[in-house]
Write a protein that holds these residues in place. Structure first.
Motif, PDB file in Angstrom:
ATOM      1  N   ARG A  38      -2.300  12.560  -4.095  1.00  0.00           N
ATOM      2  CA  ARG A  38      -3.076  12.747  -2.876  1.00  0.00           C
ATOM      3  C   ARG A  38      -2.167  12.978  -1.668  1.00  0.00           C
ATOM      4  O   ARG A  38      -2.526  13.718  -0.741  1.00  0.00           O
ATOM      5  CB  ARG A  38      -3.965  11.522  -2.654  1.00  0.00           C
ATOM      6  CG  ARG A  38      -4.804  11.585  -1.396  1.00  0.00           C
ATOM      7  CD  ARG A  38      -5.837  10.465  -1.364  1.00  0.00           C
ATOM      8  NE  ARG A  38      -6.906  10.705  -2.325  1.00  0.00           N
ATOM      9  CZ  ARG A  38      -8.055  10.025  -2.359  1.00  0.00           C
ATOM     10  NH1 ARG A  38      -8.276   9.057  -1.482  1.00  0.00           N
ATOM     11  NH2 ARG A  38      -8.973  10.294  -3.255  1.00  0.00           N
ATOM     12  N   ASN A  39      -0.988  12.364  -1.673  1.00  0.00           N
ATOM     13  CA  ASN A  39      -0.082  12.438  -0.527  1.00  0.00           C
ATOM     14  C   ASN A  39       1.099  13.380  -0.755  1.00  0.00           C
ATOM     15  O   ASN A  39       2.098  13.302  -0.051  1.00  0.00           O
ATOM     16  CB  ASN A  39       0.462  11.034  -0.215  1.00  0.00           C
ATOM     17  CG  ASN A  39      -0.600  10.107   0.319  1.00  0.00           C
ATOM     18  OD1 ASN A  39      -1.472  10.513   1.068  1.00  0.00           O
ATOM     19  ND2 ASN A  39      -0.531   8.835  -0.074  1.00  0.00           N
ATOM     20  N   THR A  82       2.576   4.690  -0.315  1.00  0.00           N
ATOM     21  CA  THR A  82       1.976   6.027  -0.235  1.00  0.00           C
ATOM     22  C   THR A  82       2.174   6.832  -1.504  1.00  0.00           C
ATOM     23  O   THR A  82       1.476   7.824  -1.713  1.00  0.00           O
ATOM     24  CB  THR A  82       2.573   6.795   0.948  1.00  0.00           C
ATOM     25  OG1 THR A  82       4.007   6.802   0.838  1.00  0.00           O
ATOM     26  CG2 THR A  82       2.192   6.160   2.266  1.00  0.00           C
ATOM     27  N   CYS A 127       2.058   5.363  -4.659  1.00  0.00           N
ATOM     28  CA  CYS A 127       1.601   4.554  -5.789  1.00  0.00           C
ATOM     29  C   CYS A 127       0.933   5.442  -6.845  1.00  0.00           C
ATOM     30  O   CYS A 127       0.089   6.285  -6.520  1.00  0.00           O
ATOM     31  CB  CYS A 127       0.619   3.487  -5.313  1.00  0.00           C
ATOM     32  SG  CYS A 127       0.010   2.424  -6.645  1.00  0.00           S
ATOM     33  N   ARG A 178      -2.537   3.546  -0.121  1.00  0.00           N
ATOM     34  CA  ARG A 178      -3.223   3.022  -1.290  1.00  0.00           C
ATOM     35  C   ARG A 178      -4.061   1.829  -0.848  1.00  0.00           C
ATOM     36  O   ARG A 178      -3.600   0.957  -0.131  1.00  0.00           O
ATOM     37  CB  ARG A 178      -2.189   2.548  -2.315  1.00  0.00           C
ATOM     38  CG  ARG A 178      -2.737   1.794  -3.499  1.00  0.00           C
ATOM     39  CD  ARG A 178      -1.589   1.069  -4.197  1.00  0.00           C
ATOM     40  NE  ARG A 178      -1.984   0.449  -5.437  1.00  0.00           N
ATOM     41  CZ  ARG A 178      -2.534  -0.752  -5.555  1.00  0.00           C
ATOM     42  NH1 ARG A 178      -2.771  -1.460  -4.474  1.00  0.00           N
ATOM     43  NH2 ARG A 178      -2.828  -1.254  -6.726  1.00  0.00           N
ATOM     44  N   TRP A 183      -2.061   7.969  -5.943  1.00  0.00           N
ATOM     45  CA  TRP A 183      -1.910   8.176  -4.508  1.00  0.00           C
ATOM     46  C   TRP A 183      -0.808   9.166  -4.190  1.00  0.00           C
ATOM     47  O   TRP A 183      -0.869   9.864  -3.174  1.00  0.00           O
ATOM     48  CB  TRP A 183      -1.656   6.832  -3.830  1.00  0.00           C
ATOM     49  CG  TRP A 183      -2.837   5.943  -3.913  1.00  0.00           C
ATOM     50  CD1 TRP A 183      -3.094   4.991  -4.840  1.00  0.00           C
ATOM     51  CD2 TRP A 183      -3.989   5.979  -3.066  1.00  0.00           C
ATOM     52  NE1 TRP A 183      -4.317   4.406  -4.624  1.00  0.00           N
ATOM     53  CE2 TRP A 183      -4.884   4.995  -3.521  1.00  0.00           C
ATOM     54  CE3 TRP A 183      -4.340   6.737  -1.942  1.00  0.00           C
ATOM     55  CZ2 TRP A 183      -6.108   4.758  -2.915  1.00  0.00           C
ATOM     56  CZ3 TRP A 183      -5.547   6.490  -1.333  1.00  0.00           C
ATOM     57  CH2 TRP A 183      -6.420   5.513  -1.821  1.00  0.00           C
ATOM     58  N   GLU A 190      -2.090   9.008   3.365  1.00  0.00           N
ATOM     59  CA  GLU A 190      -3.204   8.084   3.159  1.00  0.00           C
ATOM     60  C   GLU A 190      -2.709   6.898   2.340  1.00  0.00           C
ATOM     61  O   GLU A 190      -2.097   7.079   1.281  1.00  0.00           O
ATOM     62  CB  GLU A 190      -4.340   8.786   2.427  1.00  0.00           C
ATOM     63  CG  GLU A 190      -5.576   7.930   2.265  1.00  0.00           C
ATOM     64  CD  GLU A 190      -6.720   8.705   1.656  1.00  0.00           C
ATOM     65  OE1 GLU A 190      -7.765   8.075   1.389  1.00  0.00           O
ATOM     66  OE2 GLU A 190      -6.569   9.919   1.452  1.00  0.00           O
ATOM     67  N   VAL A 202      -6.595   6.025  -8.153  1.00  0.00           N
ATOM     68  CA  VAL A 202      -7.126   5.975  -6.787  1.00  0.00           C
ATOM     69  C   VAL A 202      -8.393   5.134  -6.740  1.00  0.00           C
ATOM     70  O   VAL A 202      -8.586   4.325  -5.827  1.00  0.00           O
ATOM     71  CB  VAL A 202      -7.388   7.412  -6.272  1.00  0.00           C
ATOM     72  CG1 VAL A 202      -8.113   7.372  -4.935  1.00  0.00           C
ATOM     73  CG2 VAL A 202      -6.065   8.175  -6.136  1.00  0.00           C
ATOM     74  N   GLN A 212       0.855  -1.192   0.000  1.00  0.00           N
ATOM     75  CA  GLN A 212       0.000   0.000   0.000  1.00  0.00           C
ATOM     76  C   GLN A 212       0.889   1.239   0.000  1.00  0.00           C
ATOM     77  O   GLN A 212       0.807   2.097   0.881  1.00  0.00           O
ATOM     78  CB  GLN A 212      -0.930  -0.001   1.212  1.00  0.00           C
ATOM     79  CG  GLN A 212      -1.921  -1.152   1.215  1.00  0.00           C
ATOM     80  CD  GLN A 212      -2.900  -1.075   2.360  1.00  0.00           C
ATOM     81  OE1 GLN A 212      -2.881  -0.151   3.167  1.00  0.00           O
ATOM     82  NE2 GLN A 212      -3.784  -2.045   2.452  1.00  0.00           N
TER      83      GLN A 212
END
Length: 463
Positions: A297-298, A130, A132, A460, A294, A458, A136, A128
């Motif tokens: 997002r991060n 961060t 990736c 993935r 992702w 957050e 999403v 997962q």
């Protein structure tokens, strides 16, 4: 320092193959990250490079076949290919064997002909990470192409002119048919590059993949510190990755260690290069995070500071000096800090195409997010129609679509206008000049502070 031997003994480096492409009527050197198309002269020289004869013997053999052979030009060609790390000149290289790629049904390919196919076999993954870059929202990709459909995709890719196949995901090792896909690609003459976390690698599978004809493995490593590495992946994966590296090299597979660079691991860039050497890798790719999926997002958690980027450049130079001649160190710089833009995919619809797990055909891995772009599908539309005729591939092909200052820029045929997905994410307009360019009217969006994020990244998640 010049380390070239007095009398070079040329042979292919590990992970490099020479093929003749009947579709183009040319030979090509295939290597982990690309394809080098050769003229007839270069191909003739390489056919005499057996890893035993020196450059004088190679020249002598050529003079028996051709008039006007210039030894200095032969030496210059060998030196150039060695500089590109395609040949070894110290006698450790492998003999050149010329294979032939499969010929398209009509014997020719239509221009532009792609060189590479990125096959995203699945978005399933045990990690997962961060950063990736996979989409999403993954629910639309749960239905994956089956084995027969992927085999037909490979056939169509070769008919288009593809010579190199990148098998990725998600985690491609989760596909039970991976060995069969690699074996089929080999029969077509395609170079196969497996991009993997290594985590699901079962005992004996590395040997199985090598036996099927796999050419190269690219293994991701998140950090040299096990605790920090596992924090990025969201699971205890670090030690399993190191074990996978040993299995791949024991199977005789050339290995690239790939490390995505971000705020949390940049201080250990040099140690990552050292670890790759210790693992027996032929290459290490140190690449700054690309902000898609992702990672976008991060980004507040991942984005490095300007000083970190400058220090990374110094650390790369030191690592290259420290390991000169032992390993190739590829550094992919942080374009958001450089003022110039990356030639994304070497140009939209120019050299490469990607096929998603559900068969969607895309000009780049992140293009599905672009507004108004309807992806064609490999099953329903076919690769040829998708590549040549679909609005998705023609939307940003060439230079006619470019706004100013791109349209008048002397670099437009080199950087191809930069990244359309990055332009969309930062400006809302995929046709805008990439804000990473210092000439962009939106460059302030890159130089401004990254928006504040959450205290922790957050992860993935497949959903």
């Amino acid at each position: 320092m010049n380390t070239r031997p007095l009398h070079a003994v040329p042979g292919l480096r590990a992970g490099v193959r020479l093929v003749h492409d009947p579709a183009r009527g040319r030979s090509a050197l295939l290597h982990p990250e690309g394809v080098l198309l050769l003229n007839d002269t270069a191909a003739a020289v390489l056919r005499h490079c057996d890893g035993r004869r020196d450059e004088r013997a190679v020249t002598a053999a050529l003079t028996e076949e051709y008039d006007g052979v210039d030894g200095a030009q032969v030496d210059a060609l060998l030196a150039d290919l060695a500089e590109r790390r395609l040949l070894a000149l110290d006698g450790t290289g492998a003999p050149v064997h010329v294979a032939s790629a499969a010929a398209p049904p009509d014997g020719t390919v239509r221009a532009p002909a792609p060189l590479g196919l990125i096959a995203e076999l699945t978005y399933r993954c045990p990690l997962q990470c961060t950063y990736c870059a996979n989409p999403v929202e993954l629910s639309r990709y749960r239905a994956e192409l089956d084995t027969g459909q992927w085999l037909r995709v490979l056939d169509q890719a070769r008919e288009l002119g593809v010579l190199q196949l990148h098998l990725t995901g998600g985690e491609p090792l989760l596909r039970r048919d991976l060995t069969r896909l690699i074996a089929h690609a080999r029969t077509l003459g395609l170079y196969t590059n497996l991009i993997t976390s290594g985590v699901p690698l079962a005992d004996g599978r590395a040997d199985e993949l090598a036996g099927a004809g796999l050419d190269h493995v690219q293994l991701s490593v998140q950090d040299t510190d096990p605790r920090r590495a596992d924090a990025v992946t969201g699971t205890a994966a670090h030690d399993r990755k190191l074990a996978a590296a040993r299995h791949f090299t024991a199977a005789g597979l050339p290995l690239t260690v790939n490390a995505v660079l971000h705020r949390g691991n940049l201080a250990r860039l040099g140690a990552l290069a050292d670890r790759a050497v210790a693992l027996g890798a032929d290459r290490v790719e140190l690449a700054h995070v690309q902000y898609y999926g992702w990672a976008w997002r991060n980004r507040a958690h991942l984005a490095p500071t300007e000083e970190q980027v400058r220090q990374a450049e110094r650390d790369v130079a030191a690592a290259r000096e420290r390991h000169a001649g032992r390993i190739e160190i590829v550094y992919v710089s942080a374009d958001l800090h450089g003022g110039t833009v990356k030639p994304c995919m070497n140009g939209w619809g120019r050299e490469q195409l990607a096929v998603a797990p559900n068969g969607d055909v895309l000009p780049c891995l992140a293009a599905a997010q672009l507004p108004g772009l309807t992806a064609p599908n490999a099953v329903t539309d076919g690769l040829a129609a998708s590549w040549h005729d679909s609005p998705a591939f023609n939307r940003f092909r060439g230079t006619d679509w470019m706004p100013e200052p791109c349209r008048s820029c002397a670099l437009r045929e080199l950087d191809h206008g930069g990244c359309r997905c990055q332009a969309h994410q930062l400006t809302g307009d995929p046709a805008a000049t990439d804000p990473a360019c210092r000439l962009s009217p939106h460059h302030h969006l890159v130089t401004a502070p990254v928006p504040a994020g959450t205290a922790a990244p957050e992860p993935r998640r497949l959903r």
